[in-house]
Design a protein around this motif. Sequence first.
Motif, PDB file in Angstrom:
ATOM      1  N   VAL A  32      32.701 -33.044 115.194  1.00 29.62           N
ATOM      2  CA  VAL A  32      33.417 -33.876 116.156  1.00 29.62           C
ATOM      3  C   VAL A  32      32.769 -33.731 117.525  1.00 29.62           C
ATOM      4  O   VAL A  32      32.243 -32.669 117.867  1.00 29.62           O
ATOM      5  CB  VAL A  32      34.913 -33.491 116.239  1.00 29.62           C
ATOM      6  N   VAL A  35      32.478 -33.052 121.466  1.00 32.14           N
ATOM      7  CA  VAL A  35      33.202 -32.366 122.536  1.00 32.14           C
ATOM      8  C   VAL A  35      32.479 -32.737 123.827  1.00 32.14           C
ATOM      9  O   VAL A  35      31.370 -32.263 124.097  1.00 32.14           O
ATOM     10  CB  VAL A  35      33.283 -30.837 122.298  1.00 32.14           C
ATOM     11  N   LEU A  63      36.976 -38.582 112.515  1.00 38.21           N
ATOM     12  CA  LEU A  63      37.198 -37.588 113.563  1.00 38.21           C
ATOM     13  C   LEU A  63      38.376 -36.673 113.235  1.00 38.21           C
ATOM     14  O   LEU A  63      38.361 -35.475 113.543  1.00 38.21           O
ATOM     15  CB  LEU A  63      37.436 -38.281 114.904  1.00 38.21           C
ATOM     16  N   VAL A  75      40.613 -29.069 124.390  1.00 36.64           N
ATOM     17  CA  VAL A  75      39.985 -29.260 123.079  1.00 36.64           C
ATOM     18  C   VAL A  75      40.970 -29.872 122.080  1.00 36.64           C
ATOM     19  O   VAL A  75      40.603 -30.737 121.280  1.00 36.64           O
ATOM     20  CB  VAL A  75      39.414 -27.924 122.556  1.00 36.64           C
ATOM     21  N   LEU A 117      41.856 -31.661 117.269  1.00 38.45           N
ATOM     22  CA  LEU A 117      41.871 -30.568 116.291  1.00 38.45           C
ATOM     23  C   LEU A 117      43.291 -30.205 115.863  1.00 38.45           C
ATOM     24  O   LEU A 117      44.238 -30.347 116.628  1.00 38.45           O
ATOM     25  CB  LEU A 117      41.201 -29.323 116.870  1.00 38.45           C
ATOM     26  N   CYS A 123      39.448 -33.370 121.254  1.00 37.14           N
ATOM     27  CA  CYS A 123      38.742 -33.367 119.969  1.00 37.14           C
ATOM     28  C   CYS A 123      39.663 -33.656 118.787  1.00 37.14           C
ATOM     29  O   CYS A 123      39.188 -33.803 117.652  1.00 37.14           O
ATOM     30  CB  CYS A 123      38.040 -32.025 119.757  1.00 37.14           C
ATOM     31  N   ARG A 169      47.129 -33.911 119.076  1.00 37.11           N
ATOM     32  CA  ARG A 169      46.264 -34.516 118.047  1.00 37.11           C
ATOM     33  C   ARG A 169      46.669 -35.967 117.795  1.00 37.11           C
ATOM     34  O   ARG A 169      45.817 -36.857 117.707  1.00 37.11           O
ATOM     35  CB  ARG A 169      46.361 -33.692 116.767  1.00 37.11           C
TER      36      ARG A 169
END
Length: 298
Positions: free
Chosen positions: A179, A181, A265, A141, A147, A145, A245
Amino acid sequence: MNLERARGEYLNYLAVERGSSENTIASYGRDLARYVAWLVERGVSDPEDVTRELVEAHIGALVEVGLAPASVEHAVSAIKGFHRFMVTDEICSAFPTSDLPLPAKPSHLPDVISVDDAERLLDQPFPSTPAGLRDHAMLEVLYGCGLRVSELCGLDQRAIQLEDGLLRVFGKGEKERVVPVLGAAAAALEDYLDRGRGALVGRRPTDAVFLNVRGGRISRQSVHATVEKYGRVAGLKGLHPHTLRHSFATHLLEGGADLRVVQELLGHANITTTQLYTHVDRSHIRRVYLAAHPRARE
């Protein structure tokens, strides 16, 4: 009035008329004491004799001795304020810093890993335990994504819409963004929710997605330690969650994603922040140029 006396007048002005704090006055005093001493060593004690060349030479000397960029910027601010005060207070007419810009701050490019490194990290065998399933999902993730660590730790079950391939994330200032996933990140997250999270839940019910072994919401420190641990196994020493990230953003841009989309994003309020991620390698730029320009191959 000589420069040293003018310096005292300026510091008094900051204290009495501007109401500046003691720390501000002390730091400005140190910067200006160094500046005035430097000028006096070069035979300049009259404010009228200070030239733009001398000011720039002093700034260059600060850089040469290794002063931190933030410290150089602070010194320049003090010098500019000092000369503005002397002109405004009619101590002198010379204004060598009238259009002197603040020194540019160096751009610190984010650390990234290559696509191959990311695949090696995420395709390594994770323990088939609840904690192992959690760790795999966290890493997927973070990279899949983009994050922040705080966003990952704060993720709640009600924010997950796997059937739609979406996460609702609360970023800085509690700003919400959605966002995607998908792919490996969605699969690892679903696997953890189905087979891992239930075994970690403690006596107190919680909506937190990622849990520690006591059933509470996982901490930032634990996420950092987890990323570093699996990075070490994959041969990526000192791996940081933020690197994942950064890599997410860089790999999207290298793959042709629009900068505005990446900005959304990442949850950046200002696109100039997102532009730090555009440090794509030169081979990628060359490939895009060769593919896009009509006369590149003639």
